[in-house]
Design an enzyme around this catalytic site. Structure first.
Site, PDB file in Angstrom:
ATOM      1  N   ASP A  63       0.832  -1.206   0.000  1.00 55.55           N
ATOM      2  CA  ASP A  63       0.000   0.000   0.000  1.00 55.55           C
ATOM      3  C   ASP A  63       0.867   1.257   0.000  1.00 55.55           C
ATOM      4  O   ASP A  63       0.483   2.293  -0.536  1.00 55.55           O
ATOM      5  CB  ASP A  63      -0.920  -0.011   1.229  1.00 55.55           C
ATOM      6  CG  ASP A  63      -2.013   1.039   1.123  1.00 55.55           C
ATOM      7  OD1 ASP A  63      -2.666   1.311   2.126  1.00 55.55           O
ATOM      8  OD2 ASP A  63      -2.183   1.595   0.025  1.00 55.55           O
ATOM      9  N   ASP A  66       2.703   1.265  -3.784  1.00 54.90           N
ATOM     10  CA  ASP A  66       1.978   1.626  -5.017  1.00 54.90           C
ATOM     11  C   ASP A  66       2.136   3.125  -5.295  1.00 54.90           C
ATOM     12  O   ASP A  66       2.436   3.551  -6.412  1.00 54.90           O
ATOM     13  CB  ASP A  66       0.515   1.176  -4.963  1.00 54.90           C
ATOM     14  CG  ASP A  66      -0.268   1.743  -3.784  1.00 54.90           C
ATOM     15  OD1 ASP A  66      -1.445   1.371  -3.636  1.00 54.90           O
ATOM     16  OD2 ASP A  66       0.286   2.551  -3.006  1.00 54.90           O
ATOM     17  N   ASP A  84      -6.504   3.375  -5.286  1.00 50.77           N
ATOM     18  CA  ASP A  84      -5.781   3.110  -4.039  1.00 50.77           C
ATOM     19  C   ASP A  84      -6.747   3.183  -2.846  1.00 50.77           C
ATOM     20  O   ASP A  84      -6.775   2.315  -1.982  1.00 50.77           O
ATOM     21  CB  ASP A  84      -4.674   4.168  -3.888  1.00 50.77           C
ATOM     22  CG  ASP A  84      -3.764   3.877  -2.724  1.00 50.77           C
ATOM     23  OD1 ASP A  84      -2.790   4.622  -2.536  1.00 50.77           O
ATOM     24  OD2 ASP A  84      -4.020   2.925  -1.977  1.00 50.77           O
ATOM     25  N   ASP A  88      -8.239   0.076  -0.493  1.00 48.75           N
ATOM     26  CA  ASP A  88      -8.011   0.120   0.961  1.00 48.75           C
ATOM     27  C   ASP A  88      -9.306  -0.123   1.722  1.00 48.75           C
ATOM     28  O   ASP A  88      -9.317  -0.812   2.747  1.00 48.75           O
ATOM     29  CB  ASP A  88      -7.437   1.474   1.375  1.00 48.75           C
ATOM     30  CG  ASP A  88      -5.992   1.642   0.957  1.00 48.75           C
ATOM     31  OD1 ASP A  88      -5.469   2.762   1.032  1.00 48.75           O
ATOM     32  OD2 ASP A  88      -5.372   0.642   0.525  1.00 48.75           O
TER      33      ASP A  88
HETATM   34  C1  LIG Z   1      10.313  -3.246   0.562  1.00 52.36           C
HETATM   35  C2  LIG Z   1      10.640  -2.064   1.461  1.00 52.36           C
HETATM   36  C3  LIG Z   1      11.754  -1.186   0.880  1.00 52.36           C
HETATM   37  C4  LIG Z   1       9.373  -1.214   1.629  1.00 52.36           C
HETATM   38  C5  LIG Z   1       9.638  -0.155   2.670  1.00 52.36           C
HETATM   39  C6  LIG Z   1       9.029  -0.537   4.011  1.00 52.36           C
HETATM   40  C7  LIG Z   1       8.319   0.724   4.576  1.00 52.36           C
HETATM   41  C8  LIG Z   1       7.112   1.034   3.707  1.00 52.36           C
HETATM   42  C9  LIG Z   1       7.964   0.531   6.028  1.00 52.36           C
HETATM   43  C10 LIG Z   1       6.549  -0.015   6.168  1.00 52.36           C
HETATM   44  C11 LIG Z   1       6.400  -0.645   7.550  1.00 52.36           C
HETATM   45  C12 LIG Z   1       5.624  -1.935   7.434  1.00 52.36           C
HETATM   46  C13 LIG Z   1       6.486  -3.071   7.919  1.00 52.36           C
HETATM   47  C14 LIG Z   1       4.372  -1.810   8.331  1.00 52.36           C
HETATM   48  C15 LIG Z   1       3.124  -1.939   7.499  1.00 52.36           C
HETATM   49  C16 LIG Z   1       2.880  -0.629   6.728  1.00 52.36           C
HETATM   50  C17 LIG Z   1       1.474  -0.080   6.993  1.00 52.36           C
HETATM   51  C18 LIG Z   1       1.401   0.484   8.380  1.00 52.36           C
HETATM   52  C19 LIG Z   1       1.140   0.969   5.957  1.00 52.36           C
HETATM   53  C20 LIG Z   1      -0.389   1.072   5.735  1.00 52.36           C
HETATM   54  O1  LIG Z   1      -0.722   2.424   5.432  1.00 52.36           O
HETATM   55  C21 LIG Z   1      -0.430   2.660   4.109  1.00 52.36           C
HETATM   56  C22 LIG Z   1      -0.719   4.040   3.724  1.00 52.36           C
HETATM   57  C23 LIG Z   1      -2.247   4.312   3.618  1.00 52.36           C
HETATM   58  O2  LIG Z   1      -2.318   5.497   2.910  1.00 52.36           O
HETATM   59  P1  LIG Z   1      -2.753   5.497   1.323  1.00 52.36           P
HETATM   60  O3  LIG Z   1      -2.477   6.853   0.767  1.00 52.36           O
HETATM   61  O4  LIG Z   1      -2.207   4.350   0.552  1.00 52.36           O
HETATM   62  O5  LIG Z   1      -4.328   5.320   1.377  1.00 52.36           O
HETATM   63  C24 LIG Z   1      -5.082   6.356   1.976  1.00 52.36           C
HETATM   64  C25 LIG Z   1      -5.905   5.721   3.063  1.00 52.36           C
HETATM   65  O6  LIG Z   1      -6.687   4.685   2.510  1.00 52.36           O
HETATM   66  C26 LIG Z   1      -6.823   6.758   3.657  1.00 52.36           C
HETATM   67  O7  LIG Z   1      -7.643   6.082   4.605  1.00 52.36           O
HETATM   68  P2  LIG Z   1      -7.850   6.777   6.053  1.00 52.36           P
HETATM   69  O8  LIG Z   1      -8.485   8.124   5.761  1.00 52.36           O
HETATM   70  O9  LIG Z   1      -6.478   6.927   6.637  1.00 52.36           O
HETATM   71  O10 LIG Z   1      -8.751   5.844   6.791  1.00 52.36           O
HETATM   72  C27 LIG Z   1      -7.735   7.384   2.600  1.00 52.36           C
HETATM   73  O11 LIG Z   1      -8.498   8.420   3.211  1.00 52.36           O
HETATM   74  C28 LIG Z   1      -6.883   7.992   1.487  1.00 52.36           C
HETATM   75  O12 LIG Z   1      -7.764   8.463   0.451  1.00 52.36           O
HETATM   76  C29 LIG Z   1      -5.949   6.958   0.879  1.00 52.36           C
HETATM   77  O13 LIG Z   1      -5.079   7.595  -0.082  1.00 52.36           O
HETATM   78  O14 LIG Z   1      -0.168   4.976   4.667  1.00 52.36           O
HETATM   79  C30 LIG Z   1       1.213   5.180   4.380  1.00 52.36           C
HETATM   80  C31 LIG Z   1       1.839   5.703   5.667  1.00 52.36           C
HETATM   81  C32 LIG Z   1       3.381   5.540   5.709  1.00 52.36           C
HETATM   82  C33 LIG Z   1       4.068   5.851   4.439  1.00 52.36           C
HETATM   83  C34 LIG Z   1       3.726   4.132   6.236  1.00 52.36           C
HETATM   84  C35 LIG Z   1       3.508   4.119   7.761  1.00 52.36           C
HETATM   85  C36 LIG Z   1       4.565   3.267   8.449  1.00 52.36           C
HETATM   86  C37 LIG Z   1       4.475   3.346   9.968  1.00 52.36           C
HETATM   87  C38 LIG Z   1       3.974   4.667  10.472  1.00 52.36           C
HETATM   88  C39 LIG Z   1       5.855   3.099  10.582  1.00 52.36           C
HETATM   89  C40 LIG Z   1       6.366   1.697  10.166  1.00 52.36           C
HETATM   90  C41 LIG Z   1       7.363   1.147  11.151  1.00 52.36           C
HETATM   91  C42 LIG Z   1       6.667   0.606  12.387  1.00 52.36           C
HETATM   92  C43 LIG Z   1       7.583   0.821  13.576  1.00 52.36           C
HETATM   93  C44 LIG Z   1       6.345  -0.876  12.161  1.00 52.36           C
HETATM   94  C45 LIG Z   1       5.828  -1.492  13.488  1.00 52.36           C
HETATM   95  C46 LIG Z   1       4.920  -2.662  13.184  1.00 52.36           C
HETATM   96  C47 LIG Z   1       5.789  -3.926  13.073  1.00 52.36           C
HETATM   97  C48 LIG Z   1       5.602  -4.510  11.706  1.00 52.36           C
HETATM   98  C49 LIG Z   1       5.338  -4.879  14.177  1.00 52.36           C
HETATM   99  N1  LIG Z   2      -2.212   2.750  -8.251  1.00 56.15           N
HETATM  100  C1  LIG Z   2      -1.858   3.948  -7.750  1.00 56.15           C
HETATM  101  C2  LIG Z   2      -1.669   4.103  -6.345  1.00 56.15           C
HETATM  102  C3  LIG Z   2      -1.316   5.341  -5.867  1.00 56.15           C
HETATM  103  N2  LIG Z   2      -1.143   6.374  -6.735  1.00 56.15           N
HETATM  104  C4  LIG Z   2      -0.755   7.718  -6.232  1.00 56.15           C
HETATM  105  O1  LIG Z   2      -0.155   7.612  -4.940  1.00 56.15           O
HETATM  106  C5  LIG Z   2      -0.998   8.241  -3.943  1.00 56.15           C
HETATM  107  C6  LIG Z   2      -1.053   7.366  -2.712  1.00 56.15           C
HETATM  108  O2  LIG Z   2       0.293   7.312  -2.208  1.00 56.15           O
HETATM  109  P1  LIG Z   2       0.626   6.277  -0.984  1.00 56.15           P
HETATM  110  O3  LIG Z   2       2.109   6.430  -0.783  1.00 56.15           O
HETATM  111  O4  LIG Z   2      -0.171   6.752   0.194  1.00 56.15           O
HETATM  112  O5  LIG Z   2       0.211   4.918  -1.457  1.00 56.15           O
HETATM  113  C7  LIG Z   2      -2.360   8.353  -4.602  1.00 56.15           C
HETATM  114  O6  LIG Z   2      -3.097   9.406  -4.039  1.00 56.15           O
HETATM  115  C8  LIG Z   2      -1.981   8.606  -6.045  1.00 56.15           C
HETATM  116  O7  LIG Z   2      -1.594   9.960  -6.220  1.00 56.15           O
HETATM  117  C9  LIG Z   2      -1.333   6.222  -8.105  1.00 56.15           C
HETATM  118  O8  LIG Z   2      -1.188   7.218  -8.881  1.00 56.15           O
HETATM  119  N3  LIG Z   2      -1.688   4.996  -8.591  1.00 56.15           N
HETATM  120 MG   LIG Z   3      -3.795   2.962   0.057  1.00 56.47          MG
HETATM  121 MG   LIG Z   4      -1.069   3.320  -1.294  1.00 57.35          MG
END
Ligand SMILES: CC(C)CCC[C@@H](C)CCC[C@@H](C)CCC[C@@H](C)CCOC[C@@H](COP(=O)(O)O[C@@H]1[C@H](O)[C@H](OP(=O)(O)O)[C@@H](O)[C@H](O)[C@H]1O)OCC[C@H](C)CCC[C@H](C)CCC[C@H](C)CCCC(C)C
Ligand SMILES: Nc1ccn([C@@H]2O[C@H](COP(=O)(O)O)[C@@H](O)[C@H]2O)c(=O)n1
Ligand SMILES: [Mg+2]
Ligand SMILES: [Mg+2]
Length: 195
Positions: A63, A66, A84, A88
């Site tokens: 996640d 991507d 995305d 989720d």
């Molecule tokens: C292969 C490697 C090089 C990859 C690098 C690894 C790194 C990525 C480290 C990741 C740590 C991993 C082991 C733990 C799992 C990761 C997980 C916590 C991430 C899940 O969140 C993903 C993302 C969600 O945001 P996204 O934009 O994709 O989607 C949004 C979301 O759906 C919104 O929903 P909501 O409003 O929030 O409900 C929607 O509203 C949006 O529209 C939608 O876009 O978030 C990314 C956040 C950071 C980039 C990742 C956070 C990592 C942690 C804060 C810190 C990780 C280290 C911790 C100490 C790990 C401890 C746990 C251990 C595994 C026991």
């Molecule tokens: N298939 C996708 C997935 C994501 N994006 C772009 O990344 C933003 C989300 O970033 P995260 O690091 O939180 O995953 C999303 O808002 C898009 O701008 C995309 O283009 N295509």
């Molecule tokens: Mg996502």
């Molecule tokens: Mg994502």
């Protein structure tokens, strides 16, 4: 909250060099992440908390990746952002459904905290959806980026991973149920201030 926001941005930035070498499109990675969430749900339904947690971690990394692949390759798209987000939501729902199935069929042990474990899963799922929907609806109404609150998706996933790995899964679900409802209120109030 500012510190966590900075941590997330630094993580997003730090994975870019790695992401640029990944030979898959962002959308493919998003779909893959959803498939992995189904696997996590299946393992939780069977009561295998370790495998479920490992699939949650993999799904979470995908996640993050991507978006990183999209930014590294300059292929971010509006549709990708929608894809995305909706993937989720499906991932959230299917993982909680796997947990509910596990509690109802006693493949996951855990009682106490006043109500049944499966009901805490339901409240955690309701809270998670309220958090995400409030942001989506507020941004549709013109708010720029309502990514505020104590229990965004990354925090919810991390709490669930730690709960599943530590043997305190029910406690983690209670925490997610409470924190998501707090975040829901934070986002409604944030939307009111911004609109
Ligand atoms: C292969 C490697 C090089 C990859 C690098 C690894 C790194 C990525 C480290 C990741 C740590 C991993 C082991 C733990 C799992 C990761 C997980 C916590 C991430 C899940 O969140 C993903 C993302 C969600 O945001 P996204 O934009 O994709 O989607 C949004 C979301 O759906 C919104 O929903 P909501 O409003 O929030 O409900 C929607 O509203 C949006 O529209 C939608 O876009 O978030 C990314 C956040 C950071 C980039 C990742 C956070 C990592 C942690 C804060 C810190 C990780 C280290 C911790 C100490 C790990 C401890 C746990 C251990 C595994 C026991
Ligand atoms: N298939 C996708 C997935 C994501 N994006 C772009 O990344 C933003 C989300 O970033 P995260 O690091 O939180 O995953 C999303 O808002 C898009 O701008 C995309 O283009 N295509
Ligand atoms: Mg996502
Ligand atoms: Mg994502």
């Amino acid at each position: 909250m500012e510190i966590l926001g900075n941590l997330k941005n630094s993580i997003r930035h730090s994975v870019l060099p790695f992401a640029s070498r990944i030979p898959f499109s962002p959308d493919t990675i998003t779909y893959l992440g959803l498939i992995v969430s189904f696997l996590a749900a299946f393992e939780f339904a069977k009561g295998d908390l370790l495998l479920g947690a490992l699939f949650l971690i993999l799904g979470g990394v995908l996640d993050v990746l991507d978006g990183a692949v999209a930014r590294a390759s300059g292929t971010t798209s509006a549709f990708g952002g929608v894809l995305d987000s909706v993937c989720d939501r499906y991932a959230d729902a299917i993982v909680f459904t796997g947990l509910i199935y596990g509690f109802v069929n006693n493949t996951i042990q855990g009682t106490g905290f006043f109500i049944e474990g499966w009901l805490w899963c339901v409240f955690a799922m309701i809270g998670s959806y309220l958090v995400s929907y409030t942001r989506a609806r507020a941004e549709a109404a013109g708010v720029s980026k309502l990514d505020i609150g104590v229990a965004e998706r990354s925090e919810r996933i991390i709490i669930l991973i730690i709960g599943a790995l530590s043997g305190f899964l029910l406690q983690a679900l209670v925490l997610i149920a409470i924190l998501t409802h707090i975040t829901f209120i934070q986002r409604v109030m944030g939307a009111k201030q911004r609109l």
